[in-house]
Structures are given as structure tokens and as C-alpha cells.
Design a protein around this motif. Structure first.
Motif, PDB file in Angstrom:
ATOM      1  N   ASP A   1       0.800  -1.216   0.000  1.00  0.00           N
ATOM      2  CA  ASP A   1       0.000   0.000   0.000  1.00  0.00           C
ATOM      3  C   ASP A   1       0.835   1.270   0.000  1.00  0.00           C
ATOM      4  O   ASP A   1       0.337   2.350  -0.350  1.00  0.00           O
ATOM      5  N   SER A   2       2.103   1.177   0.393  1.00  0.00           N
ATOM      6  CA  SER A   2       2.907   2.389   0.551  1.00  0.00           C
ATOM      7  C   SER A   2       3.211   3.069  -0.772  1.00  0.00           C
ATOM      8  O   SER A   2       3.118   4.291  -0.900  1.00  0.00           O
ATOM      9  N   GLU A   3       3.588   2.283  -1.786  1.00  0.00           N
ATOM     10  CA  GLU A   3       3.978   2.853  -3.072  1.00  0.00           C
ATOM     11  C   GLU A   3       2.855   3.681  -3.708  1.00  0.00           C
ATOM     12  O   GLU A   3       3.071   4.838  -4.070  1.00  0.00           O
ATOM     13  N   PRO A   4       1.620   3.141  -3.877  1.00  0.00           N
ATOM     14  CA  PRO A   4       0.570   3.977  -4.482  1.00  0.00           C
ATOM     15  C   PRO A   4       0.210   5.195  -3.645  1.00  0.00           C
ATOM     16  O   PRO A   4      -0.095   6.258  -4.194  1.00  0.00           O
ATOM     17  N   PHE A   5       0.256   5.098  -2.318  1.00  0.00           N
ATOM     18  CA  PHE A   5      -0.078   6.240  -1.469  1.00  0.00           C
ATOM     19  C   PHE A   5       0.931   7.362  -1.668  1.00  0.00           C
ATOM     20  O   PHE A   5       0.575   8.528  -1.872  1.00  0.00           O
ATOM     21  N   VAL A   6       2.218   7.030  -1.662  1.00  0.00           N
ATOM     22  CA  VAL A   6       3.260   8.045  -1.817  1.00  0.00           C
ATOM     23  C   VAL A   6       3.235   8.617  -3.230  1.00  0.00           C
ATOM     24  O   VAL A   6       3.452   9.818  -3.426  1.00  0.00           O
ATOM     25  N   ARG A   7       2.967   7.783  -4.235  1.00  0.00           N
ATOM     26  CA  ARG A   7       2.903   8.275  -5.608  1.00  0.00           C
ATOM     27  C   ARG A   7       1.804   9.320  -5.768  1.00  0.00           C
ATOM     28  O   ARG A   7       1.974  10.340  -6.445  1.00  0.00           O
ATOM     29  N   ILE A   8       0.666   9.095  -5.128  1.00  0.00           N
ATOM     30  CA  ILE A   8      -0.441  10.050  -5.181  1.00  0.00           C
ATOM     31  C   ILE A   8      -0.033  11.373  -4.543  1.00  0.00           C
ATOM     32  O   ILE A   8      -0.284  12.449  -5.076  1.00  0.00           O
ATOM     33  N   LEU A   9       0.638  11.305  -3.380  1.00  0.00           N
ATOM     34  CA  LEU A   9       1.064  12.534  -2.710  1.00  0.00           C
ATOM     35  C   LEU A   9       2.065  13.309  -3.557  1.00  0.00           C
ATOM     36  O   LEU A   9       1.959  14.535  -3.709  1.00  0.00           O
ATOM     37  N   ALA A  10       3.048  12.601  -4.127  1.00  0.00           N
ATOM     38  CA  ALA A  10       4.072  13.279  -4.929  1.00  0.00           C
ATOM     39  C   ALA A  10       3.461  13.918  -6.175  1.00  0.00           C
ATOM     40  O   ALA A  10       3.813  15.040  -6.553  1.00  0.00           O
ATOM     41  N   SER A  11       2.525  13.215  -6.823  1.00  0.00           N
ATOM     42  CA  SER A  11       1.882  13.759  -8.028  1.00  0.00           C
ATOM     43  C   SER A  11       1.046  14.991  -7.710  1.00  0.00           C
ATOM     44  O   SER A  11       0.886  15.876  -8.548  1.00  0.00           O
ATOM     45  N   ALA A  12       0.499  15.050  -6.495  1.00  0.00           N
ATOM     46  CA  ALA A  12      -0.337  16.181  -6.102  1.00  0.00           C
ATOM     47  C   ALA A  12       0.470  17.381  -5.645  1.00  0.00           C
ATOM     48  O   ALA A  12      -0.099  18.432  -5.357  1.00  0.00           O
ATOM     49  N   GLY A  13       1.799  17.250  -5.567  1.00  0.00           N
ATOM     50  CA  GLY A  13       2.633  18.381  -5.176  1.00  0.00           C
ATOM     51  C   GLY A  13       2.831  18.527  -3.687  1.00  0.00           C
ATOM     52  O   GLY A  13       3.218  19.604  -3.213  1.00  0.00           O
ATOM     53  N   VAL A  14       2.589  17.460  -2.915  1.00  0.00           N
ATOM     54  CA  VAL A  14       2.834  17.501  -1.468  1.00  0.00           C
ATOM     55  C   VAL A  14       4.327  17.695  -1.232  1.00  0.00           C
ATOM     56  O   VAL A  14       5.169  17.105  -1.922  1.00  0.00           O
ATOM     57  N   VAL A  15       4.698  18.527  -0.245  1.00  0.00           N
ATOM     58  CA  VAL A  15       6.113  18.818  -0.013  1.00  0.00           C
ATOM     59  C   VAL A  15       6.745  17.910   1.025  1.00  0.00           C
ATOM     60  O   VAL A  15       7.976  17.816   1.099  1.00  0.00           O
ATOM     61  N   GLY A  16       5.948  17.244   1.854  1.00  0.00           N
ATOM     62  CA  GLY A  16       6.520  16.370   2.879  1.00  0.00           C
ATOM     63  C   GLY A  16       5.445  15.501   3.513  1.00  0.00           C
ATOM     64  O   GLY A  16       4.250  15.831   3.473  1.00  0.00           O
ATOM     65  N   LEU A  17       5.876  14.382   4.095  1.00  0.00           N
ATOM     66  CA  LEU A  17       4.965  13.450   4.773  1.00  0.00           C
ATOM     67  C   LEU A  17       5.478  13.202   6.184  1.00  0.00           C
ATOM     68  O   LEU A  17       6.671  12.916   6.379  1.00  0.00           O
ATOM     69  N   ALA A  18       4.590  13.323   7.156  1.00  0.00           N
ATOM     70  CA  ALA A  18       4.925  13.047   8.548  1.00  0.00           C
ATOM     71  C   ALA A  18       4.052  11.897   9.034  1.00  0.00           C
ATOM     72  O   ALA A  18       2.820  11.996   9.005  1.00  0.00           O
ATOM     73  N   ALA A  19       4.680  10.782   9.435  1.00  0.00           N
ATOM     74  CA  ALA A  19       3.952   9.578   9.832  1.00  0.00           C
ATOM     75  C   ALA A  19       4.056   9.390  11.343  1.00  0.00           C
ATOM     76  O   ALA A  19       5.150   9.417  11.914  1.00  0.00           O
ATOM     77  N   GLY A  20       2.903   9.197  11.970  1.00  0.00           N
ATOM     78  CA  GLY A  20       2.874   8.978  13.422  1.00  0.00           C
ATOM     79  C   GLY A  20       3.342   7.582  13.792  1.00  0.00           C
ATOM     80  O   GLY A  20       3.097   6.616  13.071  1.00  0.00           O
ATOM     81  N   GLU A  21       3.989   7.470  14.958  1.00  0.00           N
ATOM     82  CA  GLU A  21       4.489   6.181  15.429  1.00  0.00           C
ATOM     83  C   GLU A  21       3.553   5.515  16.423  1.00  0.00           C
ATOM     84  O   GLU A  21       3.832   4.416  16.901  1.00  0.00           O
ATOM     85  N   ALA A  22       2.422   6.163  16.720  1.00  0.00           N
ATOM     86  CA  ALA A  22       1.537   5.623  17.742  1.00  0.00           C
ATOM     87  C   ALA A  22       0.856   4.334  17.298  1.00  0.00           C
ATOM     88  O   ALA A  22       0.643   3.424  18.107  1.00  0.00           O
ATOM     89  N   GLU A  23       0.521   4.199  16.005  1.00  0.00           N
ATOM     90  CA  GLU A  23      -0.238   3.055  15.521  1.00  0.00           C
ATOM     91  C   GLU A  23       0.622   1.816  15.346  1.00  0.00           C
ATOM     92  O   GLU A  23       0.285   0.724  15.802  1.00  0.00           O
ATOM     93  N   LEU A  24       1.784   1.947  14.676  1.00  0.00           N
ATOM     94  CA  LEU A  24       2.617   0.788  14.328  1.00  0.00           C
ATOM     95  C   LEU A  24       3.959   0.767  15.047  1.00  0.00           C
ATOM     96  O   LEU A  24       4.751  -0.148  14.813  1.00  0.00           O
ATOM     97  N   GLY A  25       4.199   1.728  15.878  1.00  0.00           N
ATOM     98  CA  GLY A  25       5.530   1.827  16.469  1.00  0.00           C
ATOM     99  C   GLY A  25       6.440   2.547  15.499  1.00  0.00           C
ATOM    100  O   GLY A  25       6.211   3.711  15.171  1.00  0.00           O
ATOM    101  N   ASP A  26       7.485   1.888  14.996  1.00  0.00           N
ATOM    102  CA  ASP A  26       8.385   2.495  14.016  1.00  0.00           C
ATOM    103  C   ASP A  26       7.688   2.642  12.669  1.00  0.00           C
ATOM    104  O   ASP A  26       6.807   1.853  12.311  1.00  0.00           O
ATOM    105  N   VAL A  27       8.113   3.644  11.912  1.00  0.00           N
ATOM    106  CA  VAL A  27       7.592   3.837  10.565  1.00  0.00           C
ATOM    107  C   VAL A  27       8.087   2.694   9.680  1.00  0.00           C
ATOM    108  O   VAL A  27       9.284   2.390   9.657  1.00  0.00           O
ATOM    109  N   PRO A  28       7.203   2.006   8.918  1.00  0.00           N
ATOM    110  CA  PRO A  28       7.603   0.830   8.135  1.00  0.00           C
ATOM    111  C   PRO A  28       8.661   1.160   7.077  1.00  0.00           C
ATOM    112  O   PRO A  28       8.666   2.241   6.491  1.00  0.00           O
ATOM    113  N   ASP A  29       9.552   0.198   6.834  1.00  0.00           N
ATOM    114  CA  ASP A  29      10.618   0.389   5.842  1.00  0.00           C
ATOM    115  C   ASP A  29      10.060   0.591   4.439  1.00  0.00           C
ATOM    116  O   ASP A  29      10.644   1.318   3.624  1.00  0.00           O
TER     117      ASP A  29
END
Length: 576
Positions: free
Chosen positions: A60-88
């Protein structure tokens, strides 16, 4: 504000996981989402906060990030509360799309980050900058009196001392304040912009042309016909406008960058308006194309052409001649969904058919382009030839020229290579290493009966162009002689064997004896086998020419008095 400033605020609890070379990006907003596709709520420039609830597996990570990059998002901040560490897998996806990624400590609420970003951005937009942006907006939305992009670019010059131009993807000037760009500069800037866009780099792009530095800002179509942000960049790269500013924006403050981004969004509204104006012409072309392809009676096609003529050539007194132009954009397949090339080819063909020396949109008002499948088809009206040029004198009529109106129009019609001459460089940059543009042009026809033949002629010419090497190729109706039409489709190994069998003995003899048998053969065939004319062209005695031709026949076992052998030599020389 810049992304870098977020790391300098300890209270936000952000830790950088990737993208340290992109931290000078400007943040113009913030959004919190756990949608799998949030593109409809993004306008560009946002810092996206996510708790990762959208992620169900590593895929799921690749399509989500591709959508953000295509939309011109400048950065992504992922919370650690749900999964602990941010997935590789999310880290790797962000690296591929050059999207800075931050980890948010589980002790920090997203509301804290949102409040901080909004406060910073709002403060930097205060004062005179807000007034200037509002002034631009009022001008662009005030209807015909607003003056369109030209007035906005005038304001950039008067308020910020910036010279700027709006350019098409081929480098044609659409709008500009003050002096025009130097000849050829528009095409070079468009080529630089398209090449940078294909690499995935975010704008503005820096380019130097003729010793002058420019910053290039994309102007993306944002109307109802826009391609969704999550789609492949190749679907829009050949149709988006750009704003070229004579300045180096790499050291600009965030406030000025924000203003220019706002200006591009306002100009995009004008782009949408002009695209909407093309709807009628596109529909006319589509209706005529469908009638022609379904074998409708010529009378029905002629009636539709009579409707189209006044729209495409206002004030025209007589029915025009027509030419058909066919274009196709082909992309090499990559992983994921195939690229839809038909609309891109339609938009691109509309641009190619505009006179590159004509600024603005006026000449585009005479262009009607439809698309069917992966192919774009243009119906191009040609104004009636003045009576003095169209009507032959009595002597010419007596020689049989009065019934050949189409041939008299070839010089005033479209020519394949001329269409691409001014746009080949920028289009090649946009096509990069995985795309091709091929184009075919028919002869002019004067009636509905000839339109079907013109369409097939243009399609055959495009297939001839497709058989040639190169990223951007074109062919015209005059190139559809039998040998030109057939030779490109002969397999390479067959062509090599055929030419080697006939010409290698002559080449070897020329190499050893400097006998010039190959040039002699070419001249002999070009003179239709005339000994006298060929000898005069080569400055030889006829007996010397007869000796050389005899040697050619001896070495190859062929007889140059036979039509079949002459034809074989002719084809071998064309294929060599």
C-alpha cells in the motif's frame, strides 16, 4: 515556511527519515489524512500528517506516496503511535519519489503540528503579499475586462520587478509582459522544463538560456477535464503550460515562491477557460470522424462539413479544402496501469497545428481535433484560394490543368516536416527515452467524397513515419510512393541480405580499383537509363559509361536493360 524549520522546533517531536536534500521546500499548508487516496483534497504545497491507518500491507505504501508526490505535497509526517516504528516500505517509497519523510513521536499530537504550521504560514502571508495576491485574483476572475494572463504578468513586472512569460509545452508564447523572448529561447526553456518534469524533480526548475537564468514553474490543468493527480505524469507532461520567470528562484524567500505558485494557479484557470472553448471544435471533428469511419453517405458528411466551416473559418464565403492530420503518442509499457495516450495526442496535435510564431490562442480557434483510441485526428480547413490563383488561363485550361484544383493547393497546405521543425526539440525532451510521437499528413481534398481517402492516406503516412528511427517523426502524402510505403516494413535481415547480394560486389570493386561503380549506377538509374544524359551528368565519354555499366552487369549477373533488374538496383540503393 521551509520544511527545514520543522526540524528546528523541538516541541514538534519530528525526526527526519529521508529526503534531507529536499528540506528547502516551501510549506503552504497542512493536512491530516488516513485516506488511501486523498488527492481530491490536495492542491499542492501541503505537509501531510498520517497515522498510517490506510496501510494494510507493504504494497500500500507505493501507491499512497505516488499520489502525494503527483499532487505536489512537499513532505509526509507519519505517526508512530499506531505501528511503532515507521515501516521500511514507506521509507523506500518516499525515497523513490523524493518525498521528505518525518517520524512523529507518539507523545506529540497532530494538532500541535497543525497549529504551528498554520501560524507560521499565516504570518508569512500577511501584509502587502496578501494584497498583491488578491489583486491578481480579482483581475483573473473579473471576466473579459480583467485582461487575462497578460495583466497578471504586467503586475509581476510592476509589483515585483519580474519579467515572465507563459509558454506552451512546445515553447510557443501564450502570454508575456514587455519584450518577447529571444528567438528559439521558448523552445529551449520548454525542453528544459519537460526534461526536468520527466525526471520527477519538483518545480521551479532552473535553466540558463543564452546566458540568462530562468526559473520555470509548471501550470497544471486543474479544471473538470484535468487528469487526476494520482495518474502517470506522462499523461500530462506534453500538455501542461509553464511560467518562465527571468530570475533565479533558488534563493527566494518563501513568501515570493508562494506568490508565484499562486499566480500559476490563477493562470491555470485561464487555461481551463480556453480548453472549454475548444469543446465545440472537438465535437465537430469527432462527429465528422465518426461519419467518415462508419461509411456515412457523402451528402451527410458534406452537410456536417458545412456546419464546421463557419465555426473554423468565420466569414468564409466558399467551402474550403480540407486536410487530415493523424498523430499518435506511444509510451513503452512499465509496471502498473497502461498510459492513456489518446487525449494527450489530441492536446498535443492541437498545439502542433498552431503557428509557432503566433502568440495567444487566436490561431488555435481554427483547429478541430478528435481522438479515437490511441490516435488523434485533426480536420484542418484551408482557406479558399483567390480567383487569380485558382483559375488557370485559357492556355493552361487547354493543356488539361483546369480539373486539378488539389495540386494547385499543395504549397498552401500543411507539410509534415514543417509542422515538427519548430517543436521537435522540446517534444523529444518530454518523450524522453520511453515515448514516441509519429505524425502523418494527407493531401488536400475539396469534397466529402475525398475525406475518407484523406484519412487513410494520413494514417498510411503516419505508419511510414513510425517505421523510421527517432523520437519525433513525420511523413506526408507525397512520400507514399510504392517503394517508400513498402520498404520500411521489410524485415531488417531481409533488407541487409538483399542489398549485400546486389551491392557488395560493386562496393568491393570500388574499394580496390576506385572505379566509382556505385555512383555510376545511381546516376544511370536517375537518368532513366539514358546513355547521353548520364554521360553528360558524370562528365564521361559514352564509351567509358558503357564500360562501367558492363562491369556492373558482369559483377552482379544482372542486365540493366531489363526493367526487373533496374527496379532491384533502385530498391537496393534506397535500402542501403
Amino acid at each position: 515556511m521551509r520544511l527545514r524549520a520543522l526540524l528546528e522546533t523541538d516541541a514538534l517531536g519530528l525526526r527526519l527519515l529521508g529526503g534531507d536534500d529536499e528540506l528547502d521546500r516551501t510549506v503552504r499548508g497542512v493536512m491530516t489524512t488516513d485516506l488511501r487516496d486523498p488527492s481530491r483534497y490536495l492542491s499542492g504545497g501541503e505537509l501531510v500528517l498520517t497515522g498510517l491507518a490506510w496501510r494494510r500491507s507493504a504494497d500500500d505504501s507505493e501507491p499512497f506516496v505516488r499520489i502525494l508526490a503527483s499532487a505536489g505535497v512537499v513532505g509526509l509526517a507519519a505517526g508512530e503511535a499506531e505501528l511503532g516504528d515507521v515501516p521500511d516500505d514507506l521509507v523506500l517509497a518516499c525515497e523513490r519519489h523524493r518525498l521528505p519523510l518525518f517520524a512523529v513521536n507518539e507523545d506529540v499530537a497532530f494538532a500541535t503540528i497543525t497549529e504551528h504550521v498554520v501560524r507560521q504560514v499565516s504570518g508569512e502571508r500577511a501584509g502587502d503579499l496578501a494584497a498583491v495576491v488578491d489583486r491578481h485574483r480579482r483581475l483573473m476572475t473579473s471576466g473579459p475586462a480583467g485582461g487575462g494572463p497578460e495583466v497578471v504578468l504586467d503586475l509581476l513586472g510592476s509589483d515585483l520587478d519580474l519579467r515572465a512569460w507563459v509558454l506552451s509545452p512546445t515553447g510557443r508564447r501564450i502570454a508575456g509582459a514587455g519584450e518577447p523572448l529571444t528567438p528559439g529561447a521558448g523552445a529551449e526553456l520548454a525542453a528544459e522544463h519537460l526534461a526536468a518534469t520527466r525526471t520527477g524533480r519538483r518545480g521551479p526548475h532552473r535553466a540558463t538560456v543564452g546566458g540568462t537564468t530562468y526559473s520555470l514553474f509548471p501550470i497544471r490543468n486543474t479544471g473538470r477535464g484535468a487528469v487526476p493527480a494520482s495518474r502517470d505524469v506522462r499523461e500530462t507532461v506534453l500538455s501542461d503550460w509553464l511560467l518562465a520567470v527571468e530570475a533565479d528562484a533558488s534563493d527566494w524567500p518563501a513568501a515570493r515562491l508562494d506568490l508565484l505558485q499562486g499566480v500559476t494557479q490563477l493562470i491555470a484557470v485561464e487555461r481551463d477557460r480556453r480548453d472549454a472553448a475548444r469543446t465545440v471544435r472537438r465535437r465537430l471533428a469527432q462527429e465528422v470522424l465518426e461519419l467518415v469511419q462508419t461509411g456515412a453517405p457523402p451528402a451527410e458528411i458534406a452537410a456536417r462539413l458545412r456546419v464546421a466551416a463557419p465555426v473554423l473559418l468565420p466569414g468564409l464565403g466558399t467551402a474550403p479544402h480540407w486536410q487530415v492530420v493523424v498523430a499518435r503518442v506511444d509510451w513503452e509499457e512499465e509496471g502498473g496501469s497502461p498510459v492513456e495516450a489518446g487525449p494527450a495526442a489530441q492536446s498535443l496535435l492541437e498545439e502542433i497545428l498552431v503557428d509557432p510564431a503566433a502568440p495567444g490562442a487566436e490561431t488555435a480557434d481554427r483547429i478541430a481535433v478528435a481522438h479515437t483510441g490511441e490516435e488523434a485526428v485533426a480536420l484542418v480547413p484551408l482557406p479558399a484560394v483567390p480567383a487569380s490563383a485558382a483559375e488557370p488561363d485559357e492556355e493552361q485550361a487547354g493543356e488539361g490543368h483546369a480539373d486539378e484544383p488539389d495540386h494547385a493547393r499543395e504549397d498552401t497546405g500543411l507539410h509534415a516536416e514543417a509542422l515538427l521543425a519548430a517543436v521537435r526539440e522540446p517534444l523529444s525532451s518530454g518523450l524522453a527515452d520511453d515515448g514516441r510521437l509519429t505524425l502523418g499528413v494527407s493531401a488536400a481534398v475539396h469534397s466529402a467524397e475525398g475525406l475518407r481517402g484523406a484519412l487513410e492516406e494520413a494514417r498510411h503516412a503516419r505508419r511510414v513515419a513510425a517505421a523510421r528511427p527517432g523520437r519525433v517523426c513525420a511523413a506526408g502524402h507525397h512520400e507514399l510512393a510504392s517503394h517508400v510505403l513498402l520498404l520500411p516494413f521489410v524485415p531488417d535481415d531481409v533488407r541487409r541480405a538483399f542489398t549485400a547480394r546486389l551491392l557488395d560486389p560493386l562496393r568491393e570493386y570500388d574499394r580496390r580499383h576506385r572505379a566509382e561503380l556505385i555512383p555510376t549506377l545511381e546516376a544511370f538509374l536517375d537518368c532513366d537509363g539514358s546513355w547521353t544524359r548520364c554521360a553528360a551528368r558524370l562528365h564521361l565519354h559514352v564509351n567509358t559509361l558503357r564500360y562501367r555499366v558492363g562491369r556492373i552487369e558482369q559483377l552482379t549477373g544482372r542486365d540493366l536493360s531489363r526493367l526487373e533488374d533496374k527496379l532491384d538496383f533502385f530498391l537496393a540503393l534506397r535500402m542501403s
